[in-house]
Design an enzyme around this catalytic site. Structure first.
Site: not given
Ligand code: NAP
Length: 247
Positions: A134, A147
């Protein structure tokens, strides 16, 4: 551009957002995917070419079972996308709690390290590990201390792994996005929809499919090319904390 046709991949956290978009993008490239998440029932929406399996990256036994089942289903692994992750709260650090700290660090750091350790012995030559970092892992922003800590750790681990794998035909990449519109803020603000919507108001955020395209770009470089890192931000975002919003 190297073809991904016939390759196999694990995508963690594929039940929504960037993980779901990545699983879909990989299938479109001819990859067979084992997708994992706690809400395994949501993985069926990813369609043909995806085997959905329950996975909680914070639970060692769940990770072991997931990797064994993925290897059984796919018959060998080429790609690991360590995407599962979350943030909890957007408050000054002194308002943080033991439980939230444990959840974020266990998921974003221990979970990612654990999955990498379990998958590495199964990665074939030409394999590739992609970690979701990130912009928070490159520069701190206020009220996101745990985070930020977790994503700095992901960045450190990515480069440490690159050192240890030097001399082996396995590539390592970190993809570091800024503001991407997913369920991320809904989770961060514990289901508070209005607060979550506010994060994306007055700005055009990145779409999860656009992050998935970056992952596919890294995976499809010629085998001698390692894309170490990709940073992708909305045009209106210059740093983690600085976002230009229209009225
Ligand atoms: P999201 O839509 O909330 O997706 C997060 C995913 O992680 C969900 O599929 C969730 O599935 C899974 N997850 C959470 N805890 C878990 C666990 N204990 N075991 C297995 N799966 C788990 O958010 P996203 O934005 O797509 O995030 C994906 C990645 O991108 C993350 O690492 C996040 O830090 C990173 N990121 C996001 C952003 C942003 O602005 N959105 C920016 C930079 C980086 P379940 O709840 O079904 O387990």
């Amino acid at each position: 551009m190297a073809s991904l046709r016939g390759k196999t991949a694990i995508v963690t956290g594929a039940s929504s957002g960037i993980g779901a978009a990545t699983a879909r993008a990989l299938v479109a490239e001819g990859v067979r995917v084992a997708a994992g998440a706690r809400r395994a029932e949501r993985l069926a929406q990813l369609g043909d070419g995806v085997v959905g399996l329950p996975l909680d990256v914070t639970d060692a036994a769940s990770c072991e079972r997931f990797v064994a089942d993925a290897v059984d289903a796919l018959g060998g692994l080429d790609v690991l996308v360590n995407n599962a992750g979350l943030a909890l709260g957007r408050d000054p650090f002194w308002e943080s709690s033991e439980d939230d700290e444990r959840t974020v660090l266990e998921t974003n750091v221990n979970g990612l390290v654990r999955m990498t350790r379990l998958v590495l012995p199964h990665l074939r030559d030409g394999g590739h590990v992609v970690n979701l970092g990130s912009v928070a892992g490159r520069q701190a922003y206020p009220h996101g201390a745990v985070y930020v800590t977790s994503k700095f750790a992901v960045r450190g681990f990515t480069y440490a792994l690159r050192e240890d794998l030097l001399g082996r035909p396995i590539r390592v990449t970190t993809v570091d996005p800024g503001l991407v519109e997913t369920d991320f803020s809904r989770v961060r603000f514990r289901g508070d929809e209005e607060h979550a919507r506010g994060v994306y108001q007055g700005v055009e955020p990145i779409r999860p499919e656009e992050v998935a395209e970056c992952i596919v770009f890294a995976l499809t470089r010629p085998p001698h090319v390692n894309v170490d890192e990709i940073v992708i931000k909305a045009l209106a975002q210059s740093s983690g904390a600085r976002i230009l919003r229209s009225e």
